[in-house]
Motif scaffolding. Structure first.
Motif, short mmCIF file in Angstrom:
data_model
loop_
_atom_site.label_atom_id
_atom_site.label_comp_id
_atom_site.label_asym_id
_atom_site.label_seq_id
_atom_site.Cartn_x
_atom_site.Cartn_y
_atom_site.Cartn_z
N SER A 194 0.82 -1.22 0.08
CA SER A 194 0.04 -0.06 -0.07
C SER A 194 0.93 1.29 0.00
O SER A 194 2.02 1.39 0.40
N THR A 195 0.54 2.25 -0.77
CA THR A 195 1.20 3.63 -0.60
C THR A 195 1.34 4.18 1.06
O THR A 195 2.20 4.43 1.29
N GLU A 196 0.24 3.64 1.72
CA GLU A 196 0.35 4.54 3.14
C GLU A 196 1.51 3.71 3.82
O GLU A 196 2.27 4.16 4.54
N ALA A 197 1.71 2.26 3.48
CA ALA A 197 2.66 1.62 4.17
C ALA A 197 4.14 1.89 3.98
O ALA A 197 5.05 2.14 4.21
N ARG A 199 4.74 4.93 2.45
CA ARG A 199 5.24 6.42 2.77
C ARG A 199 5.59 6.27 4.36
O ARG A 199 6.65 7.27 4.65
N ALA A 200 5.05 5.54 5.10
CA ALA A 200 5.54 5.40 6.43
C ALA A 200 7.04 4.90 6.61
O ALA A 200 7.44 5.28 7.69
N LEU A 201 7.66 4.48 5.68
CA LEU A 201 9.02 4.07 5.93
C LEU A 201 9.78 5.39 5.75
O LEU A 201 11.21 5.10 5.88
N ALA A 204 11.63 11.57 8.25
CA ALA A 204 10.91 12.95 8.27
C ALA A 204 11.65 14.00 7.51
O ALA A 204 11.17 15.16 7.33
N HIS A 241 13.97 8.24 -1.59
CA HIS A 241 13.02 7.47 -0.99
C HIS A 241 13.10 5.97 -1.45
O HIS A 241 12.67 5.37 -0.33
N TYR A 244 14.95 3.85 1.32
CA TYR A 244 14.23 3.52 2.57
C TYR A 244 13.19 2.56 2.54
O TYR A 244 12.68 2.22 3.45
N ARG A 245 12.44 2.29 1.25
CA ARG A 245 11.52 1.56 1.17
C ARG A 245 11.95 0.09 0.68
O ARG A 245 10.96 -0.90 0.70
#
Length: 324
Positions: A194-197, A199-201, A204, A241, A244-245
């Motif tokens: 999921s996109t949300e999962a 992005r959570a990685l 900040a 990004h 990190y993913r």
């Protein structure tokens, strides 16, 4: 741009007996360093047909991707987007028959939700009287608000390479023509992310050096895609990004590393886990397909990969049928 909604008591009912069919391309966003700003339209097409009824009923026929799992009621994203768009335009419906044929894989980073909302809002815009219809920039604003960012909806609307940005609550995008030498190849694994999962990685914040490096590569990528495809490999280097993913989609990350070591411009498609390779010409595209086939057989035999040699879509969302 005004996207305010009229009060419910002011809504007019659209005429029954209309049909609109919209064909929308799939998309790949980010393209490496173009995080949340670059998107490419691909020749994977979802088709949505909407008939207006006077029965007060909702009929929903769904085929293709998601046919076994997606709802066929008012909770479906397409229905919610149609209702929202009609309300913004000052209208409501007296019943709908929706027929959706989904080709873009879901939860794989190929813009399936963006395709759905673009198709729905485009259809809604065509169903209201001509004097109430809005332009494609209005569709961009509404669908970007629904998605939270414009990087997938913009290429789905306009086709080609979309360069998008946001000022306060205003979303904007401009379209660039991609060199005809560029051939997209996607490797779609049989698992979702999921996109949300994804992005959570992400951290900040990042350092100035990484930000500067990424800005240079993003600028180079636009140049490579539009004029000099021989620069696609350095142009797709990302510093924001993908690293990190990687652990959330290790087989995809390994494939990207292997492709890049072999000299092919490979990136995560959107939030992943699909891998996108941007080849310079058909010969390289064929080599990419062969490399992916061999690499995945050796390194991730437990995963089924769909490998598709595609084209860049140049039309964007297209209204194919409109009958009043």
């Amino acid at each position: 741009m005004d996207s305010s909604q009229p009060t419910a008591t002011a809504l007019q009912t659209i005429a029954a007996g209309q049909r609109v069919t919209v064909r929308v391309p799939g998309t790949s966003a980010n393209l490496g360093p173009g995080y949340d700003s670059l998107g490419l339209a691909l020749s994977l097409y979802d088709t949505l047909t909407v008939d207006t009824l006077d029965t007060g009923e909702l009929e929903f026929e769904l085929s293709g991707e998601g046919a076994d799992t997606l709802p066929r009621d008012a909770s479906h994203l397409v229905v919610r987007a149609i209702n929202s768009a009609l309300e913004r335009l000052g209208y409501r419906h007296g019943g709908l028959r929706i027929t959706a044929d989904n080709v873009s894989p879901h939860g794989r980073g190929l813009g399936s939700s963006a395709s759905a909302v673009v198709a729905a809002v485009t259809a809604a815009n065509q169903l209201v009287p001509a004097e109430s219809q809005r332009d494609r920039n209005w569709i961009l604003q509404v669908t970007s608000e629904m998605e939270g960012h414009p990087d997938n909806v913009a290429p789905a609307i306009f086709g080609g390479l979309a360069l998008s940005w946001q000022d306060s609550e205003q979303y904007s995008s401009t379209r660039a023509d991609v060199s005809p030498s560029v051939v997209p190849v996607v490797a779609v694994p049989d698992f979702e992310l999921s996109t949300e999962a994804a992005r959570a990685l992400l951290p900040a914040s990042i350092g100035h050096h990484a930000a500067a490096m990424n800005a240079g590569r993003a600028a180079l990528l636009v140049h490579a895609l539009t004029q000099h495809p021989e620069l696609l490999l350095p142009g797709t280097e990302d510093y924001l990004h993908q690293s990190y993913r990687a652990e959330a989609m290790r087989p995809s990350a390994d494939l990207i590393y292997g492709l890049r070591r072999a000299g092919h411009a490979a990136v995560v498609s959107g939030a992943g886990p699909t891998v996108l390779a941007l080849a310079n010409g058909d010969e390289e595209a064929d080599r990419v397909v062969s490399f992916i086939t061999d690499f995945t057989a050796d390194n991730s035999p437990e995963i089924t990969w769909r490998v598709l040699k595609l084209a860049v879509d140049v039309e964007g969302a297209k209204v194919e049928v409109h009958r009043r």
